[in-house]
Design an enzyme around this catalytic site. Structure first.
Site, PDB file in Angstrom:
ATOM      1  N   ASP A  87       0.937  -1.042  -0.052  1.00  0.00           N
ATOM      2  CA  ASP A  87       0.058   0.034  -0.212  1.00  0.00           C
ATOM      3  C   ASP A  87       0.834   1.225  -0.096  1.00  0.00           C
ATOM      4  O   ASP A  87       2.243   1.073   0.603  1.00  0.00           O
ATOM      5  CB  ASP A  87      -0.769  -0.128   1.298  1.00  0.00           C
ATOM      6  CG  ASP A  87      -1.731   1.319   1.457  1.00  0.00           C
ATOM      7  OD1 ASP A  87      -2.250   1.822   0.553  1.00  0.00           O
ATOM      8  OD2 ASP A  87      -1.455   1.876   2.475  1.00  0.00           O
ATOM      9  N   ASP A 119      -1.273  -0.820   6.198  1.00  0.00           N
ATOM     10  CA  ASP A 119      -1.503  -0.519   7.515  1.00  0.00           C
ATOM     11  C   ASP A 119      -3.068   0.121   7.755  1.00  0.00           C
ATOM     12  O   ASP A 119      -3.406   0.349   8.857  1.00  0.00           O
ATOM     13  CB  ASP A 119      -0.622   0.561   7.857  1.00  0.00           C
ATOM     14  CG  ASP A 119      -0.921   1.971   7.221  1.00  0.00           C
ATOM     15  OD1 ASP A 119      -1.560   1.995   5.957  1.00  0.00           O
ATOM     16  OD2 ASP A 119      -0.496   2.994   7.492  1.00  0.00           O
TER      17      ASP A 119
END
Length: 641
Positions: A339, A538
């Site tokens: 990400d 996250d």
């Protein structure tokens, strides 16, 4: 002495006895093994001086004391699983040796078996020590502040919203946010990072960390059972109970193998006597040796100690692995997807460039813009204020008038000057595009977000901000490429920004403008092309992709959902630790292979030597049990950094 005094003295003595028993309990197997060895030495000396009866008694005691723990374990497991195991083979071999008069050899077998068992228990205890040491870091009490007064309360009594005072040198009792004071915090227990971190107002602190310099007041944000610290303990506990595919295979193999060994031993009682002309005594003796040397003790001990040692090593360095299966798979990694926000990048915009019109002081412009923006909660406004506080020595002031224009920017008045700060359309798009020779276009193409400043109707400044790539991200990507791993960035950003950030972070491939479900599809596509794929993220939007990947890796500062979904957690947002984890996985798999090859080779060599009648029982015992000890010692190497 009065009756009451005697009762108190007796109670204190009982408490001391209980304390002593608790201290020696973890070492009970080792103490029994040593005592067994002493009794064997005593039996050998008695035998030398023709004290045969006393010698047998000493050997018998060595059998009982040294073999009790393993025999109990073997019998209980046999009844529970309805299947014979390695421990039972050792019991049969020791009893068989005694039956044919080889008391000393049987006792030595029990002694070395007990010693290897004690060593295996030591490995388990060493692994569990990571949890114990963590649990000891959790304070039991906190200083609760109520109406200006403070009092000691149990940590379990703390509620969300409570204010607690943490003095220098004390451990933080619960997760929370600093509402008063500045300090340095030692977060080694959480992140594995030895250097203290400076913390001020609104900074987050975690249970189990140490307040080093200043007194701080913290507002509790999580219950004691929901803290990051508590989750770490649960993660390590679950990791130690989860078995790798290799370990599960060995355990399934063990039951069948034991039955085969017992069948071959039974046949060896008769076949050599009738076909090879061996005496009954020789046939029975060789069958007993076969029972000892063919037992897969070393093979069974090849994997679990190595896995536990590796998991403990990782936990010590802030890499939490939720089970041996994930650590084992990590060495086979072929592709890894990241990400962008908060993983490859810092997750917060930072000022990259400030431009002021000719004749206008840049520092003075920043000072006034930051003074206006400090009244906004917008991430871009907060980034400008943070930058100003770091680079200016002046205190920020309050403008004479402020008006927030939702979705566009902010208007203010400073000593009669009319200020407008916001996007291009808010201050005039044509003027914005032409400002500073059209530099806005170049900055935007580099992934910057632009904030324009207009004073009294004239465009006077421009501030460029960007979510910058972490310096350690580039290092991590390069390390992964050296391992031959294909790197991918998956982001919700637009194509232009994604392209710039992909180039800066050095990833091999990127996917832009991805919704959470599209991230999942990209991970699935990668899985069809590559054998083992990891996903690093996250946020809540990363959780589905973390779950679908072969290995999900969460950043420790991420959301609870990401932490719970992932297979591996990096307690510090430090991507190079992924390469560390891969190296640890490769070391673990290498040591497991060494253990398996070595243990099988020793078993085959000992069986062949026994069949050709060149191996005596004592050497068979030493060869077999010695190989088990060597395998466990080899696994313990993984505890080293």
């Amino acid at each position: 002495m009065s009756m009451e005094a005697k009762t108190i003295e007796r109670s204190e003595r009982n408490i001391q006895n209980v304390g002593f028993i608790e201290k020696i309990k973890p070492h009970a197997e080792l103490i029994a093994a040593v005592l067994s060895g002493v009794l064997i030495a005593a039996g050998w000396l008695m035998d030398k001086y023709n004290l045969e009866a006393q010698s047998i008694i000493a050997y018998l005691l060595a059998f009982v004391i040294g073999g009790f723990a393993k025999a109990k374990e073997g019998i209980e497991a046999t009844f529970e699983n309805k299947e014979l195991n390695v421990e039972m083979l050792m019991v049969f071999a020791a009893v068989g040796s005694a039956i044919i008069g080889y008391w000393s050899e049987g006792a030595i077998l029990i002694f070395i078996f007990a010693l290897s068992g004690a060593l295996e228990t030591y490995t388990m205890n060493k692994s569990h020590k990571e949890i114990s040491s963590l649990m000891e870091l959790q304070p039991e009490e906190a200083l609760l502040v109520t109406n200006g007064a403070d009092r000691r309360v149990d940590v379990s009594e703390l509620q969300i919203g409570d204010h607690i005072l943490i003095k220098p040198g004390e451990r933080v009792p619960s997760d929370g946010i600093i509402i008063k004071g500045n300090t340095n915090i030692d977060e080694a227990a959480i992140t594995g990072e030895s250097l203290p971190v400076s913390k001020g107002n609104q900074a987050e602190v975690f249970a189990g960390t140490v307040n080093i310099t200043g007194a701080i007041t913290v507002e509790v944000t999580k219950m004691s059972t929901d803290t990051l610290f508590h989750k770490i303990i649960k993660l390590v506990q679950s990791a130690q109970s989860e078995k790798s595919p290799s370990q599960l295979f060995i355990e399934r193999f063990e039951g069948t193998y034991v039955k085969v060994v017992l069948a071959v031993v039974f046949l060896m009682f008769f076949i050599p006597h009738f076909l090879l002309g061996w005496s009954w005594h020789e046939s029975f003796y060789r069958a007993m040796i076969l029972l000892v040397v063919a037992s897969p003790c070393a093979l069974v001990a090849s994997i679990m100690p190595a896995t536990l040692s590796a998991i403990s090593n990782g936990a010590k360095h802030g890499i939490l692995v939720k089970g041996g299966v994930h650590l084992e798979n990590l060495s086979h990694l072929e592709a890894i997807a990241f990400d962008k926000t908060g993983t490859l990048t810092k997750g917060k915009p930072e000022v990259t460039e400030i431009l002021a019109k000719e004749g206008l002081n840049q520092e003075n412009l920043l000072w006034k813009v930051a003074s206006i923006e400090k009244h906004s909660n917008h991430p871009l406004a907060q980034a400008i204020v943070k930058y100003a506080k770091l680079h200016l020595e002046k205190e920020l002031f309050h403008p004479d008038r402020l008006e927030d224009v939702a979705g566009w920017g902010i208007m203010a008045e400073i000593k009669g000057e009319q200020w407008k700060i916001g996007k291009a359309d808010f201050v005039g798009k044509e003027a914005a595009e032409a400002f500073a020779g059209g530099k806005a276009k170049n900055l935007a193409s580099e992934g910057n977000t632009l904030v324009y400043v207009q004073i009294n109707g004239e465009l006077s400044g421009m501030i460029a901000l960007k979510d910058v790539v972490r310096s350690e991200s580039k290092m991590a990507i390069e390390q992964l490429k050296k391992h031959g791993i294909h790197t991918v960035m998956i982001t919700g950003d637009n194509e232009k920004t994604a392209r710039v950030l992909a180039a800066e972070s050095h990833v091999d491939q990127y996917f832009a403008e991805c919704l959470p479900e599209e991230k999942v599809e990209h991970v699935k596509t990668l899985k069809t092309k590559y054998k083992t794929v990891a996903m690093v993220g996250d946020g809540i939007n990363d959780a589905p992709a973390l779950a679908i990947a072969n290995i999900g890796i969460a950043m420790g500062e991420g959301t609870d959902v990401a932490l719970e979904t992932a297979d591996i957690v990096l307690m510090k947002n430090d991507l190079p630790r992924i390469a560390e984890a891969i190296n640890l996985s490769k070391r673990m798999n290498k040591i497991i292979k060494q253990n398996v090859v070595f243990s099988i080779s020793v078993i085959m060599l000992l069986i062949a030597s026994n069949f050709f009648q060149v191996l005596d029982l004592p050497y068979g015992v030493i060869g077999h049990e010695g190989s088990t000890i060597l395998v466990i010692l080899n696994s313990l190497r993984l505890l080293r950094s």
